[in-house]
Design a protein around this motif. Sequence first.
Motif, mmCIF file in Angstrom:
data_model
loop_
_atom_site.group_PDB
_atom_site.id
_atom_site.type_symbol
_atom_site.label_atom_id
_atom_site.label_comp_id
_atom_site.label_asym_id
_atom_site.label_seq_id
_atom_site.Cartn_x
_atom_site.Cartn_y
_atom_site.Cartn_z
ATOM 1 N N ALA A 150 0.937 -1.110 0.141
ATOM 2 C CA ALA A 150 -0.054 -0.132 0.009
ATOM 3 C C ALA A 150 0.853 1.153 0.107
ATOM 4 N N ASN A 195 -4.885 -7.108 -4.852
ATOM 5 C CA ASN A 195 -4.888 -5.590 -5.038
ATOM 6 C C ASN A 195 -4.771 -5.272 -6.437
ATOM 7 N N ASN A 242 3.077 0.587 -3.649
ATOM 8 C CA ASN A 242 2.351 0.757 -4.960
ATOM 9 C C ASN A 242 3.258 0.060 -6.244
#
Length: 392
Positions: free
Chosen positions: A100, A126, A103
Motif C-alpha cells: 500500500a 490488489n 504501490n
Amino acid sequence: MMRISSGKILMNKKKLVFLTGTRADFGKLKSLISISQKSNDYEVHIFATGMHLNSVYGSTIDEIKKSQFENIYPFINHDAIGSMDKALAKTIDGFSHFIAEINPDLIIVHGDRVEALAGALVGSLNNILVAHIEGGEVSGTIDGLIRHAVSKMSHIHFVANQEARLRLIQLGESSKSIFILGSPDMDLMNSATLPTQRKVLQYYNIDFTNYCIAMFHPVTTEYNDTKSNVKIFVDALLDSNDNYIVIYPNNDLGSTYILEEYERLKGNSRFKIFPSLRFEYFLVLLKSAQYIIGNSSAGIREAPFYNIPTIDIGSRQNNRAKDISIVHAANSYDAIVKSISLAKGLELFEGNEKHNFGHGHSDTLFLNLLNGNQIWSSDCQKQFQDIPYEEN
C-alpha cells in the motif's frame, strides 16, 4: 516496519518488489534482483521475511545486506510456535501494508513457501501483477499444494523447463503467460566469480577437506514420524566414517526435533554444524563434497549439475527430477547405510547428462522480458484455459 534504503528513488521507474523468506529462495532470486537493480528502468525493493529474520537460523537478512542491494524491508512473521498458518497470516498483513505504501508495478515471488503464497495473494487481491519463479514443478508434501496455489494466484510464470510449462497449462494457465528461464541459481553456479574452496573453508573454520554435506528438513505431512526419522538419520551419520558439514533445516513444523537431534553431533570433530551458509559459499562446498545426504532440493537440483552424488532420504522429493547421481533411500537405518555405500561407488564424470534446469543467463532472459511489452500487457483478470479433449 524498518526500512533499509540507499540510492535515489525516481518516480518514473517501474517498481519491482522481490519477496524472499529463506536463504534458498534468495539464492534463486539474487541474480534477477542484481540485474534489474542495475537497470535504469526499474526501482527495486526487497521484502525480506521468514527465516531471514530468525536468529536461530542465522539471521540471513545480513547476507541480503552484504549483497549491497537497495531498499530492503525486513519484516518478522514468525513466533515461538512456528506454525505455517500463522506465518502466512502475519506475512499477508505485513506485506499488504507494505505494498500500500510502495504501490509496485510487479511482485516477484519464488517457489513453494508460505511467504510466496502471501505475496501472490496480496498482489492478486490488489490487482498488482504477480510473477512466480519456478512454478509448475512437483514438490513433496504440503509444498506441492502451496506451489500450485501460488501459480494460480500469479499472472506471469517464469519456469525452469518445458515440463514445468506443460504442468501449468494443465492447471489452466495461459501459455502466453509462461516463459522458460531455466533455474536462476544456475547463474551463480556457472559464475566465474565464485570464491575458492580454500577461502570458504577458512571463512567457516572447516578443518577437513574431505567431507559430505547433510541437510535434513521436516516433512510436515509426516510430522508424527519426524522425531524417529531424524534419529535414524543422525545414527547413520554417526556410525559412518565420513566428515560432515551439517546445515540447519528450514523452520517448518518439526524442525525443533531435528535441532534437538543435532545436539548429539556437537563436540564431534567429524561434524561442523551451521545454521546457514552464504549461497555462493554453499555452492563451492557442494562442488567438492563426496556426496550430499538428506532430503534437500539441493540434492535434486544443484548436486547433479556438479556431478556430486545425492542420497535422497524419504518422501520429501518424491517425483522430482531424476538423475543417475541420485540414490533414493527409505527412512530406515539399513537403507541409509546401504545408500551411502552405493553413492560412494557411483562413477560420475563431466559427460553425464545434466538435468533440465537451464545453463545460466536466466537474469538476461528475465531483463529482456521486463524490457518488452508482453509482461506489462498481462491482464490482472485471469481466465481459466480449458484443454481441448475428445469425448468418448
